[in-house]
Scaffold this active site. Structure first.
Site, PDB file in Angstrom:
ATOM      1  N   ASN A   7     -38.770  10.497  13.600  1.00 59.65           N
ATOM      2  CA  ASN A   7     -39.808   9.908  14.453  1.00 59.65           C
ATOM      3  C   ASN A   7     -39.238   8.662  15.125  1.00 59.65           C
ATOM      4  OD1 ASN A   7     -42.098   8.811  15.572  1.00 59.65           O
ATOM      5  ND2 ASN A   7     -43.001   8.174  13.616  1.00 59.65           N
ATOM      6  N   TRP A   8     -38.955   8.795  16.406  1.00 56.07           N
ATOM      7  CA  TRP A   8     -38.291   7.698  17.118  1.00 56.07           C
ATOM      8  C   TRP A   8     -39.226   6.562  17.506  1.00 56.07           C
ATOM      9  CZ3 TRP A   8     -33.887   9.289  21.022  1.00 56.07           C
ATOM     10  CH2 TRP A   8     -32.803   9.773  20.268  1.00 56.07           C
ATOM     11  N   LYS A   9     -40.530   6.795  17.401  1.00 55.60           N
ATOM     12  CA  LYS A   9     -41.500   5.756  17.799  1.00 55.60           C
ATOM     13  C   LYS A   9     -41.160   5.252  19.216  1.00 55.60           C
ATOM     14  CE  LYS A   9     -41.977   4.730  12.952  1.00 55.60           C
ATOM     15  NZ  LYS A   9     -42.320   3.805  11.891  1.00 55.60           N
ATOM     16  N   HIS A  96     -50.489   9.420  12.805  1.00 52.84           N
ATOM     17  CA  HIS A  96     -49.536   8.444  12.248  1.00 52.84           C
ATOM     18  C   HIS A  96     -50.275   7.125  12.031  1.00 52.84           C
ATOM     19  CE1 HIS A  96     -46.248   5.628  11.849  1.00 52.84           C
ATOM     20  NE2 HIS A  96     -45.491   6.663  11.525  1.00 52.84           N
ATOM     21  N   GLU A 165     -47.350   9.622   4.097  1.00 57.80           N
ATOM     22  CA  GLU A 165     -46.619   8.380   4.388  1.00 57.80           C
ATOM     23  C   GLU A 165     -47.433   7.181   3.902  1.00 57.80           C
ATOM     24  OE1 GLU A 165     -43.644   8.652   7.811  1.00 57.80           O
ATOM     25  OE2 GLU A 165     -45.591   8.427   8.731  1.00 57.80           O
ATOM     26  N   GLY A 171     -41.202   1.335   6.839  1.00 52.00           N
ATOM     27  CA  GLY A 171     -40.391   0.240   7.372  1.00 52.00           C
ATOM     28  C   GLY A 171     -40.198  -0.939   6.434  1.00 52.00           C
ATOM     29  N   SER A 208     -39.557   4.700   4.594  1.00 51.81           N
ATOM     30  CA  SER A 208     -38.278   4.135   4.146  1.00 51.81           C
ATOM     31  C   SER A 208     -37.293   5.191   3.631  1.00 51.81           C
ATOM     32  CB  SER A 208     -38.508   3.052   3.090  1.00 51.81           C
ATOM     33  OG  SER A 208     -39.208   1.974   3.655  1.00 51.81           O
ATOM     34  N   GLY A 229     -38.286   7.509  10.034  1.00 56.26           N
ATOM     35  CA  GLY A 229     -38.458   6.615  11.173  1.00 56.26           C
ATOM     36  C   GLY A 229     -37.151   5.930  11.523  1.00 56.26           C
ATOM     37  N   GLY A 230     -36.999   4.689  11.085  1.00 58.96           N
ATOM     38  CA  GLY A 230     -35.835   3.858  11.424  1.00 58.96           C
ATOM     39  C   GLY A 230     -34.496   4.572  11.344  1.00 58.96           C
TER      40      GLY A 230
HETATM   41  P1  PGA Z   1     -39.589   4.491   8.326  1.00 61.31           P
HETATM   42  O1  PGA Z   1     -40.829   5.076   9.182  1.00 61.31           O
HETATM   43  O2  PGA Z   1     -38.739   5.642   7.920  1.00 61.31           O
HETATM   44  O3  PGA Z   1     -38.910   3.554   9.252  1.00 61.31           O
HETATM   45  O4  PGA Z   1     -40.188   3.796   7.128  1.00 61.31           O
HETATM   46  C1  PGA Z   1     -41.432   6.284   8.875  1.00 61.31           C
HETATM   47  C2  PGA Z   1     -42.553   6.596   9.851  1.00 61.31           C
HETATM   48  O5  PGA Z   1     -43.285   5.667  10.240  1.00 61.31           O
HETATM   49  O6  PGA Z   1     -42.742   7.764  10.256  1.00 61.31           O
END
Ligand code: PGA
Length: 247
Positions: A7-9, A96, A165, A171, A208, A229-230
């Protein structure tokens, strides 16, 4: 079959496709490639380019959200499932916590799910408790409500993926213990079996997940994949997640 969804946001410009080219080239030679499916959800601006480039390849493309009217309507800034599908995306995230935090409630999310499924998009429906709810031991109550308020038996479960999640983990580097996570995943699957009166859709974990934390989750067979995510914005980290998971 496990899912690894990146998920690149709000990240990426056209040249960021190089990240995916590296991931795709690793995956196409990986001896474990039949064991997993890779999906990337870039911002709307990149979906068409990415979907065209990776058509028929190991990487599928999804959106991060969708609107609940179809096909076109006079809603400024909104993008409908029909439009998303028309540029080659096969999936969309819905619910999300970033979007729940900005007003996406259960009523609205249900409409989004209905419209996305009607347009033959597969949905990745995100659920999760916040820090206070966890502290007050309300996790399962919260998750149950999030699932029951939106999903219905008549929805095609084959086009539904659930991503658990916990908001406190997104994050932050904070993770549930493997024991906690196994227990919660089993409970989510029980709730889903009740809704669909048969097998549960796939249930992923997100929060995370990176090339190190993936080691902890390897042993939890009940988890059907990960929403990342990250770490999905780096080809090296994403590839290392796959390598370390199947090592
Ligand atoms: P993260 O984000 O891996 O950076 O914790 C996950 C997400 O929000 O889908």
């Amino acid at each position: 079959m496990k899912y690894f969804i990146g998920n690149w946001k709000m990240f990426g410009i056209p040249t960021s496709i190089n990240i995916l080219k590296k991931i795709n080239s690793f995956c196409s030679k990986d001896k474990n490639r039949k064991k997993y499916r890779v999906i990337i959800t870039p911002p709307f601006t990149l979906i068409e380019k990415f979907a065209k480039t990776f058509k028929g390849k190991k990487i599928s493309i999804g959106a991060q959200n969708c609107y609940y009217k179809d096909p076109f309507s006079s809603n400024t800034s909104a993008v409908s499932p029909y439009m998303i599908k028309s540029v080659g995306a096969k999936y969309t995230l819905i619910g999300h916590s970033d979007n729940r935090g900005e007003g996406d409630n259960d009523v609205l999310l249900k409409k989004k799910v209905q419209f996305a499924l009607k347009n033959k998009l597969k949905i990745v429906f995100c659920i999760g408790e916040n820090k206070v709810e966890k502290k007050n031991k309300k996790t399962i109550i919260v998750l149950k409500k999030q699932l029951q308020n939106v999903l219905e038996k008549k929805f095609d479960k084959n086009n539904i993926i659930i991503a658990y999640e916990p908001i406190w983990s997104i994050g932050t580097g904070k993770l549930p213990t493997p024991l906690e996570l196994r227990e919660i995943t089993i409970q989510i699957k029980n709730i889903l079996q009740n809704i669909f009166s048969r097998n549960s859709p796939a249930v992923l974990y997100g929060g995370s997940v990176d090339e190190k934390s993936i080691e902890i989750f390897k042993e939890i067979n009940e988890i059907d994949g990960f929403l990342i995510g990250g770490a999905s914005k780096s080809s090296k980290k994403f590839i290392d997640i796959l390598k370390n998971y199947y090592r």
